[in-house]
Design a protein around this motif. Sequence first.
Motif, mmCIF file in Angstrom:
data_model
loop_
_atom_site.group_PDB
_atom_site.id
_atom_site.type_symbol
_atom_site.label_atom_id
_atom_site.label_comp_id
_atom_site.label_asym_id
_atom_site.label_seq_id
_atom_site.Cartn_x
_atom_site.Cartn_y
_atom_site.Cartn_z
ATOM 1 N N LYS A 155 -2.627 -9.642 24.274
ATOM 2 C CA LYS A 155 -4.073 -10.196 23.741
ATOM 3 C C LYS A 155 -5.129 -9.149 23.530
ATOM 4 N N ILE A 156 -5.171 -7.844 24.054
ATOM 5 C CA ILE A 156 -6.210 -7.089 23.513
ATOM 6 C C ILE A 156 -5.786 -6.220 22.333
ATOM 7 N N ALA A 157 -4.598 -6.400 22.061
ATOM 8 C CA ALA A 157 -3.830 -5.313 20.731
ATOM 9 C C ALA A 157 -4.880 -5.346 19.730
ATOM 10 N N PRO A 158 -5.367 -4.115 19.375
ATOM 11 C CA PRO A 158 -6.169 -3.822 18.311
ATOM 12 C C PRO A 158 -5.539 -4.212 16.859
ATOM 13 N N ALA A 159 -6.353 -4.720 15.692
ATOM 14 C CA ALA A 159 -5.809 -4.863 14.710
ATOM 15 C C ALA A 159 -4.657 -4.015 14.044
ATOM 16 N N GLY A 160 -3.787 -4.343 13.638
ATOM 17 C CA GLY A 160 -2.818 -3.495 13.002
ATOM 18 C C GLY A 160 -1.752 -3.289 14.012
ATOM 19 N N THR A 161 -1.932 -3.827 15.032
ATOM 20 C CA THR A 161 -0.915 -3.529 16.322
ATOM 21 C C THR A 161 -0.356 -4.876 16.931
ATOM 22 N N ASP A 162 0.671 -4.885 16.893
ATOM 23 C CA ASP A 162 1.505 -6.292 17.476
ATOM 24 C C ASP A 162 2.179 -5.773 18.683
ATOM 25 N N VAL A 163 1.410 -6.162 20.053
ATOM 26 C CA VAL A 163 2.434 -5.969 21.377
ATOM 27 C C VAL A 163 3.029 -7.363 21.481
ATOM 28 N N GLN A 164 4.528 -7.209 21.775
ATOM 29 C CA GLN A 164 5.290 -8.219 22.203
ATOM 30 C C GLN A 164 5.691 -8.015 23.352
ATOM 31 N N LEU A 165 5.838 -9.026 24.238
ATOM 32 C CA LEU A 165 6.435 -8.859 25.726
ATOM 33 C C LEU A 165 7.987 -9.402 25.607
ATOM 34 N N TYR A 166 8.696 -8.468 26.182
ATOM 35 C CA TYR A 166 10.224 -8.781 26.034
ATOM 36 C C TYR A 166 10.534 -9.583 27.162
ATOM 37 N N GLU A 167 11.190 -10.826 26.990
ATOM 38 C CA GLU A 167 11.280 -11.777 27.907
ATOM 39 C C GLU A 167 12.586 -11.794 28.554
ATOM 40 N N GLY A 168 13.614 -11.083 27.982
ATOM 41 C CA GLY A 168 15.198 -11.157 28.198
ATOM 42 C C GLY A 168 15.505 -10.275 29.114
ATOM 43 N N ILE A 169 14.827 -9.446 29.566
ATOM 44 C CA ILE A 169 15.235 -8.572 30.644
ATOM 45 C C ILE A 169 15.922 -8.971 31.857
ATOM 46 N N VAL A 170 15.521 -10.019 32.398
ATOM 47 C CA VAL A 170 16.149 -10.645 33.461
ATOM 48 C C VAL A 170 17.831 -10.855 33.167
ATOM 49 N N ASP A 171 18.195 -11.220 31.823
ATOM 50 C CA ASP A 171 19.637 -11.586 31.764
ATOM 51 C C ASP A 171 20.612 -10.466 31.389
ATOM 52 N N VAL A 172 19.902 -9.180 31.562
ATOM 53 C CA VAL A 172 20.801 -8.116 31.165
ATOM 54 C C VAL A 172 21.558 -7.645 32.212
ATOM 55 N N PRO A 173 22.941 -7.592 32.036
ATOM 56 C CA PRO A 173 23.521 -7.104 33.301
ATOM 57 C C PRO A 173 23.527 -5.649 33.595
ATOM 58 N N PHE A 174 24.061 -5.428 35.029
ATOM 59 C CA PHE A 174 23.969 -4.192 35.269
ATOM 60 C C PHE A 174 24.652 -3.225 34.193
ATOM 61 N N TYR A 175 24.198 -1.957 34.089
ATOM 62 C CA TYR A 175 24.871 -1.380 33.141
ATOM 63 C C TYR A 175 26.291 -0.743 33.619
ATOM 64 N N ASN A 176 27.548 -0.899 32.768
ATOM 65 C CA ASN A 176 28.777 -0.718 33.424
ATOM 66 C C ASN A 176 29.468 -0.194 31.810
ATOM 67 N N GLU A 177 29.897 1.032 32.087
ATOM 68 C CA GLU A 177 30.573 1.698 30.797
ATOM 69 C C GLU A 177 31.693 0.870 30.086
ATOM 70 N N ASP A 178 32.284 0.082 31.323
ATOM 71 C CA ASP A 178 33.544 -0.699 30.968
ATOM 72 C C ASP A 178 33.196 -2.058 30.120
ATOM 73 N N ILE A 179 31.956 -2.540 30.096
ATOM 74 C CA ILE A 179 31.693 -3.435 29.273
ATOM 75 C C ILE A 179 30.875 -3.083 28.218
ATOM 76 N N ASP A 180 30.403 -1.844 27.970
ATOM 77 C CA ASP A 180 29.559 -1.354 26.813
ATOM 78 C C ASP A 180 30.702 -1.024 25.759
ATOM 79 N N VAL A 181 31.425 -1.929 25.206
ATOM 80 C CA VAL A 181 32.319 -1.401 24.286
ATOM 81 C C VAL A 181 32.045 -2.030 23.081
ATOM 82 N N GLU A 182 32.031 -1.377 21.758
ATOM 83 C CA GLU A 182 31.733 -2.050 20.662
ATOM 84 C C GLU A 182 32.495 -3.303 20.237
ATOM 85 N N GLY A 183 31.452 -4.172 19.838
ATOM 86 C CA GLY A 183 32.242 -5.686 19.700
ATOM 87 C C GLY A 183 32.378 -6.478 20.789
#
Length: 184
Positions: free
Chosen positions: A27-55
């Motif tokens: 709400k208070i971001a000065p002119a020329g600055t856009d602050v966005q609240l990321y909403e999808g963090i709740v859906d990110v699975p726990f990091y696991n190198e086995d599922i962090d595979v390109e594609g």
Amino acid sequence: MSVRILALVGSLRAGSHNRQLAEAAVKIAPAGTDVQLYEGIVDVPFYNEDIDVEGSVPAAAAELREAVARADALLLVAPEYNGTMPAVLKNAIDWLSRPFGAGAIAGKPVAVIGTAYGQYGGVWAQDEARKAAGIAGGAVLEDVKLAIPGSVTRFAELHPVEDAEVTTALTAVIERLAEAGSAA
């Protein structure tokens, strides 16, 4: 061109004071600055190198990486859980750190702020978030800090955006982060 700052909040609770702090930043971001609240963090699975595979990276993790890659800077809003940052924020940092040396956070200006019930405002959690973001490759602004103590009483009936002291300090954080983001 507007400087894009993406805010990641380490609390999933709808009424979280840290979420409210991030909302205040939007709400208070000065002119020329856009602050966005990321909403999808709740859906990110726990990091696991086995599922962090390109594609076949999980969609929520890929979306987080893409959102951070599009941003000029990151604002991490860290509550303090048992003396450290919450797992959801650490998990996001872990996903953003990969691939090693070239993750979405690499070289990205990062500021860490937060509020907590205790008398120190969550400084331990914020220090841990700075450490993790730096090791992950982020360009952490070590001197840009905002730790607001006593959140439960301070924000019991007042949203952080209505607190003049908080908005003054938060504006200074956003300005410094935007300055770093525009130079990156």
